[in-house]
Design a protein around this motif. Structure first.
Motif, PDB file in Angstrom:
ATOM      1  N   THR A 109     -12.563 -61.939 -58.618  1.00 49.92           N
ATOM      2  CA  THR A 109     -12.775 -61.626 -60.027  1.00 49.92           C
ATOM      3  C   THR A 109     -13.975 -62.431 -60.509  1.00 49.92           C
ATOM      4  OG1 THR A 109     -10.416 -61.240 -60.373  1.00 49.92           O
ATOM      5  CG2 THR A 109     -11.756 -61.652 -62.336  1.00 49.92           C
ATOM      6  N   THR A 146     -14.291 -56.820 -60.713  1.00 51.69           N
ATOM      7  CA  THR A 146     -13.714 -57.080 -59.396  1.00 51.69           C
ATOM      8  C   THR A 146     -14.726 -56.750 -58.313  1.00 51.69           C
ATOM      9  OG1 THR A 146     -11.462 -56.629 -60.160  1.00 51.69           O
ATOM     10  CG2 THR A 146     -11.856 -56.509 -57.795  1.00 51.69           C
ATOM     11  N   SER A 182     -11.356 -60.412 -52.051  1.00 55.09           N
ATOM     12  CA  SER A 182     -11.310 -59.737 -53.347  1.00 55.09           C
ATOM     13  C   SER A 182     -11.491 -60.811 -54.401  1.00 55.09           C
ATOM     14  CB  SER A 182      -9.977 -59.006 -53.550  1.00 55.09           C
ATOM     15  OG  SER A 182      -9.913 -58.407 -54.839  1.00 55.09           O
TER      16      SER A 182
END
Length: 220
Positions: A154, A163, A152
């Motif tokens: 950013t 995201t 995950s």
């Protein structure tokens, strides 16, 4: 075991040859053409073409589980090129030849801004060996890990951060041998594939994804 040494050398060489065109691709786009990490590659080894570092710490338990920590630095290529750092923890069960845990954090300092993210093991187990089971003539606490992980991240964008999620295949191999001519003592590599789906991306690359205001302007 000799096959593992051959695989290690071939894999490192292949990534070394592939790094140059990837860097050219990343440099052209300047990290400003994507809102996902698809095509991003993190790579470092003792091969001069892929400069960087890999520090692995841990004690190999030949009779059970072992916990290792690692920190890799180098140059990322792809849609967000630039210096990267990744640090994590790997748990290896030598009796089963598997890694039962992988967790890491990473950052990429790209021209578009800093990409940050986390990773965890995607499947219950992945390939993992340490010590002489990993590299027969390597160091007593050498490590070889290969597996798919979930990430995950950013990602910086023109309209703010977005995201991105997906999978990546990670190799963390350290023979604990450095500085021998013609020998690649360590390899860290990773390739990302985004699983995010949706319509227009953050950068509105396609004309059909323009905002309504833009369409009104065109009508005028």
């Amino acid at each position: 075991m000799k096959r593992r040494w051959i695989r290690f050398a071939v894999l490192a060489t292949a990534f070394g040859l592939a790094a140059a065109p990837a860097l050219a691709f990343g440099g052209h786009h300047g990290g400003d053409s994507s809102s996902s990490l698809t095509g991003e590659t993190l790579l470092t080894s003792e091969i001069p073409l892929n400069p960087g570092t890999l520090d692995v710490e841990g004690t190999c338990n030949l009779l059970g589980t072992s916990t290792f920590t690692f920190t890799a630095t180098g140059e990322a290529t792809g849609p967000f090129p630039g210096p990267f750092t990744e640090s994590g923890t790997i748990v290896v069960d030598l009796l089963g030849g598997v890694a039962t845990s992988f967790s890491a954090t990473f950052s990429i300092d790209s021209p578009a801004g800093t990409v940050t993210g986390t990773k965890t093991l995607q499947t219950p187990t992945a390939f993992g060996l340490c010590g002489t089971a990993a590299f027969p003539t390597g160091g007593p606490n050498s490590l070889d890990f290969e597996g798919s992980v979930s990430y995950s991240a950013t990602i910086p964008g023109r309209r703010g951060s977005v995201t991105d999620t997906g999978t990546s295949f990670v190799v963390v191999s350290d023979t604990e041998i450095r500085g021998q001519p013609g020998f690649n003592g360590f390899l860290f590599s990773e390739t990302f594939t985004s699983t995010a789906t949706g319509g227009c991306d953050d950068f509105r690359r396609h004309r059909g994804c323009d905002d309504d205001d833009d369409d009104d302007d065109d009508d005028d």
